[in-house]
Design a protein around this motif. Sequence first.
Motif, PDB file in Angstrom:
ATOM      1  N   GLU A  48       6.062   5.865 -14.554  1.00 56.99           N
ATOM      2  CA  GLU A  48       5.172   6.047 -13.416  1.00 56.99           C
ATOM      3  C   GLU A  48       5.248   4.823 -12.514  1.00 56.99           C
ATOM      4  OE1 GLU A  48       1.066   8.398 -13.023  1.00 56.99           O
ATOM      5  OE2 GLU A  48       0.922   6.586 -14.247  1.00 56.99           O
ATOM      6  N   VAL A  49       5.316   5.077 -11.215  1.00 57.89           N
ATOM      7  CA  VAL A  49       5.385   4.006 -10.219  1.00 57.89           C
ATOM      8  C   VAL A  49       4.524   4.396  -9.022  1.00 57.89           C
ATOM      9  CG1 VAL A  49       7.706   3.274 -10.878  1.00 57.89           C
ATOM     10  CG2 VAL A  49       7.425   5.041  -9.122  1.00 57.89           C
ATOM     11  N   LEU A  50       4.390   3.464  -8.100  1.00 57.63           N
ATOM     12  CA  LEU A  50       3.750   3.744  -6.823  1.00 57.63           C
ATOM     13  C   LEU A  50       4.793   3.692  -5.718  1.00 57.63           C
ATOM     14  CD1 LEU A  50       0.505   1.625  -7.190  1.00 57.63           C
ATOM     15  CD2 LEU A  50       0.538   4.078  -6.746  1.00 57.63           C
ATOM     16  N   PHE A  51       4.749   4.680  -4.826  1.00 59.46           N
ATOM     17  CA  PHE A  51       5.600   4.691  -3.640  1.00 59.46           C
ATOM     18  C   PHE A  51       4.749   4.282  -2.435  1.00 59.46           C
ATOM     19  CE2 PHE A  51       7.986   7.361  -6.477  1.00 59.46           C
ATOM     20  CZ  PHE A  51       9.307   7.117  -6.156  1.00 59.46           C
ATOM     21  N   VAL A  52       5.277   3.370  -1.641  1.00 58.69           N
ATOM     22  CA  VAL A  52       4.587   2.875  -0.452  1.00 58.69           C
ATOM     23  C   VAL A  52       5.422   3.268   0.769  1.00 58.69           C
ATOM     24  CG1 VAL A  52       3.647   0.870   0.735  1.00 58.69           C
ATOM     25  CG2 VAL A  52       3.717   0.916  -1.783  1.00 58.69           C
ATOM     26  N   GLY A  53       4.858   4.092   1.635  1.00 58.13           N
ATOM     27  CA  GLY A  53       5.581   4.527   2.820  1.00 58.13           C
ATOM     28  C   GLY A  53       5.433   3.524   3.953  1.00 58.13           C
ATOM     29  N   ASN A  54       6.538   2.875   4.318  1.00 53.00           N
ATOM     30  CA  ASN A  54       6.543   1.902   5.419  1.00 53.00           C
ATOM     31  C   ASN A  54       6.875   2.646   6.711  1.00 53.00           C
ATOM     32  OD1 ASN A  54       6.137  -0.301   3.534  1.00 53.00           O
ATOM     33  ND2 ASN A  54       8.280  -0.030   2.959  1.00 53.00           N
ATOM     34  N   ASN A  55       5.835   3.033   7.405  1.00 53.07           N
ATOM     35  CA  ASN A  55       5.950   4.011   8.483  1.00 53.07           C
ATOM     36  C   ASN A  55       6.907   3.584   9.590  1.00 53.07           C
ATOM     37  OD1 ASN A  55       5.421   6.298   9.988  1.00 53.07           O
ATOM     38  ND2 ASN A  55       3.383   5.692  10.611  1.00 53.07           N
ATOM     39  N   TRP A  56       6.825   2.334  10.023  1.00 48.00           N
ATOM     40  CA  TRP A  56       7.644   1.904  11.152  1.00 48.00           C
ATOM     41  C   TRP A  56       9.045   1.490  10.717  1.00 48.00           C
ATOM     42  CZ3 TRP A  56       3.373  -1.611  13.778  1.00 48.00           C
ATOM     43  CH2 TRP A  56       2.331  -0.781  14.231  1.00 48.00           C
ATOM     44  N   SER A 380      -3.259   0.027   1.201  1.00 45.67           N
ATOM     45  CA  SER A 380      -2.176  -0.480   2.048  1.00 45.67           C
ATOM     46  C   SER A 380      -2.788  -1.310   3.164  1.00 45.67           C
ATOM     47  CB  SER A 380      -1.366   0.678   2.639  1.00 45.67           C
ATOM     48  OG  SER A 380      -2.194   1.529   3.420  1.00 45.67           O
ATOM     49  N   GLU A 381      -2.274  -2.515   3.358  1.00 47.10           N
ATOM     50  CA  GLU A 381      -2.714  -3.363   4.466  1.00 47.10           C
ATOM     51  C   GLU A 381      -1.660  -3.261   5.564  1.00 47.10           C
ATOM     52  OE1 GLU A 381      -4.627  -7.135   3.827  1.00 47.10           O
ATOM     53  OE2 GLU A 381      -4.430  -6.905   1.651  1.00 47.10           O
ATOM     54  N   HIS A 406       4.447  -1.887   8.329  1.00 43.39           N
ATOM     55  CA  HIS A 406       3.331  -0.968   8.551  1.00 43.39           C
ATOM     56  C   HIS A 406       3.189   0.063   7.423  1.00 43.39           C
ATOM     57  CE1 HIS A 406       0.508   1.656  10.848  1.00 43.39           C
ATOM     58  NE2 HIS A 406       0.153   0.491  11.365  1.00 43.39           N
ATOM     59  N   PRO A 407       2.850  -0.389   6.211  1.00 38.95           N
ATOM     60  CA  PRO A 407       2.618   0.554   5.109  1.00 38.95           C
ATOM     61  C   PRO A 407       1.399   1.426   5.389  1.00 38.95           C
ATOM     62  CG  PRO A 407       1.823  -1.615   4.515  1.00 38.95           C
ATOM     63  CD  PRO A 407       2.553  -1.772   5.819  1.00 38.95           C
ATOM     64  N   GLN A 408       1.523   2.693   5.077  1.00 42.76           N
ATOM     65  CA  GLN A 408       0.387   3.607   5.224  1.00 42.76           C
ATOM     66  C   GLN A 408       0.134   4.313   3.904  1.00 42.76           C
ATOM     67  OE1 GLN A 408       0.942   4.437  10.001  1.00 42.76           O
ATOM     68  NE2 GLN A 408       0.102   6.060   8.765  1.00 42.76           N
ATOM     69  N   ARG A 409       0.710   5.492   3.701  1.00 42.83           N
ATOM     70  CA  ARG A 409       0.422   6.230   2.488  1.00 42.83           C
ATOM     71  C   ARG A 409       0.968   5.525   1.251  1.00 42.83           C
ATOM     72  NH1 ARG A 409      -1.921   7.571   5.356  1.00 42.83           N
ATOM     73  NH2 ARG A 409      -0.686   8.940   6.665  1.00 42.83           N
ATOM     74  N   VAL A 410       0.185   5.544   0.161  1.00 44.62           N
ATOM     75  CA  VAL A 410       0.595   5.045  -1.153  1.00 44.62           C
ATOM     76  C   VAL A 410       0.352   6.181  -2.140  1.00 44.62           C
ATOM     77  CG1 VAL A 410       0.294   3.266  -2.905  1.00 44.62           C
ATOM     78  CG2 VAL A 410      -0.113   2.706  -0.501  1.00 44.62           C
ATOM     79  N   ARG A 411       1.389   6.559  -2.882  1.00 48.75           N
ATOM     80  CA  ARG A 411       1.277   7.699  -3.804  1.00 48.75           C
ATOM     81  C   ARG A 411       1.884   7.360  -5.162  1.00 48.75           C
ATOM     82  NH1 ARG A 411      -2.343  11.297  -1.484  1.00 48.75           N
ATOM     83  NH2 ARG A 411      -1.590  12.096   0.529  1.00 48.75           N
ATOM     84  N   LEU A 412       1.249   7.856  -6.222  1.00 46.12           N
ATOM     85  CA  LEU A 412       1.842   7.761  -7.546  1.00 46.12           C
ATOM     86  C   LEU A 412       2.994   8.751  -7.664  1.00 46.12           C
ATOM     87  CD1 LEU A 412      -1.261   7.519  -9.923  1.00 46.12           C
ATOM     88  CD2 LEU A 412       0.601   5.845  -9.749  1.00 46.12           C
ATOM     89  N   GLY A 413       4.036   8.357  -8.378  1.00 44.52           N
ATOM     90  CA  GLY A 413       5.171   9.238  -8.618  1.00 44.52           C
ATOM     91  C   GLY A 413       5.852   8.840  -9.911  1.00 44.52           C
ATOM     92  N   ARG A 414       6.892   9.588 -10.257  1.00 39.78           N
ATOM     93  CA  ARG A 414       7.622   9.283 -11.486  1.00 39.78           C
ATOM     94  C   ARG A 414       9.114   9.228 -11.180  1.00 39.78           C
ATOM     95  NH1 ARG A 414       5.119  11.908 -16.788  1.00 39.78           N
ATOM     96  NH2 ARG A 414       6.303  13.745 -16.247  1.00 39.78           N
ATOM     97  N   ILE A 415       9.768   8.254 -11.810  1.00 39.84           N
ATOM     98  CA  ILE A 415      11.200   8.051 -11.637  1.00 39.84           C
ATOM     99  C   ILE A 415      11.835   7.883 -13.009  1.00 39.84           C
ATOM    100  CG2 ILE A 415      10.950   6.980  -9.354  1.00 39.84           C
ATOM    101  CD1 ILE A 415      11.245   4.244 -10.723  1.00 39.84           C
ATOM    102  N   PRO A 416      13.159   8.062 -13.129  1.00 34.79           N
ATOM    103  CA  PRO A 416      13.824   7.802 -14.408  1.00 34.79           C
ATOM    104  C   PRO A 416      13.537   6.388 -14.892  1.00 34.79           C
ATOM    105  CG  PRO A 416      15.305   8.968 -12.933  1.00 34.79           C
ATOM    106  CD  PRO A 416      14.087   8.600 -12.114  1.00 34.79           C
ATOM    107  N   ALA A 417      13.390   6.239 -16.197  1.00 31.17           N
ATOM    108  CA  ALA A 417      13.028   4.943 -16.773  1.00 31.17           C
ATOM    109  C   ALA A 417      14.039   3.860 -16.441  1.00 31.17           C
ATOM    110  CB  ALA A 417      12.870   5.088 -18.283  1.00 31.17           C
TER     111      ALA A 417
END
Length: 425
Positions: A48-56, A380-381, A406-417
């Motif tokens: 499990e990880v967090l994805f941070v969307g850097n909008n700009w 996200s700041e 410019h980070p906006q949405r932060v979502r939990l997700g899953r990736i290969p170990a």
Amino acid sequence: MPGHRRVPCPRTLGTLAAVVLAATGAVAAPHAPPAAAAEQQRPESLREVLFVGNNWDGTADVIEADGDFARIGRINVIPDKQQRLTEIYLNPVKLVYFLGIRLGPGEGHDQFVDDMYTTPDGSALVVSRPSFADVVSLDLATGRINWRFPVSGFRADHMAVSPDGTRVAVSASTSNTVHVLDIVTGRELGSFATGDKPHENVFTSDGLLWNMSIGEVTTALDAPWLDWTKGDRRITVADAETFETVRIIDMRERLDAFGRRDLSDAVRPAVFTPDESRLYFQVSFFNGFLEYDVAEDTITRVKTLPAGPDTDEDRTTWVNDSRHHGMAISPDGSKLCVAGTMDDYATVVDRATLQEGPLVGADKPYWATVSGDGRSCVISESGSDRVTAIDFATGERIASVPVGDHPQRVRLGRIPADWTAPAQN
């Protein structure tokens, strides 16, 4: 804050399109998703990880889901940027909307990533891209596009993933539509109509999909007496299987009945309690939130949070009408975490008493979510390009890590170990 980008003048657009065409050549078809990916990847081999969307930036940072929240890698979510720009600069209507997004909700920047979720097998990241008016699936191993779904209209916005992880809903904000897609194939399963400018989406466990439309938020007509110019703002509740509208909730009526005619009815970020009996939501122009009893269909409480010491009270300066934008709830439902966007802080609120904790200074916090272990709220700041974790128990900052522009949405997700970031392309 990063500086604004210069918008090309109309007479240069033809030249720019020609340059882009020369650089990109033929338009390539997206890569097909791997066959039987879900069967190839066992859940126990995922992390499990967090994805941070850097909008700009047009990137997504991958960070640890708890602990020190260290950055693991970065993904380019616009590998087809030149191809998309070619299409836009050769289509006058698309170009008008593209530049409108830059000058409006983008605050002078293109919006390349809004929301994102991983597929159940952890092989792909599905991203909504506002300026490109689409949703794409990115192969997490190669960085290539598996599929692309152009939304109706000219801008893609917030998404939501179904409880079983197999479907993703996306707001098409200029066509007043929510599309629901198969998260693996990108095939549209259905859609439904909403109010003006659909925004937040939330699936609930009873098979419903809630959409909040926020109306027109990019004009300077922000005085309370001009509220009628904002359009049709409402919550549309649809059946998540048939996509038929089950219920329309007009928060204007509920707010008036509660004695708060002064508050906007544009519902922004919202969270349900774990049993889904209460909905907590933010509205435009308000430094606080409201509590809504789902069964009784009534607003039951309101919480006004402190104004920031340096907050500009000119409503036209608040980004897209959102004074506060971002809410999360602890897994046990006892604490709420609130991003006080224009007031430059975040705080944890006790749900029973509605008493706020320490005001944790933050630079234009734009979203809030829950860490992988459930102990922290992660915000996200967007003003300082950081992600900050706040302990639910103490209300204090416990970690802060730099991310992209410019980070906006932060979502939990899953990736290969054993995942490593693909080479940037």
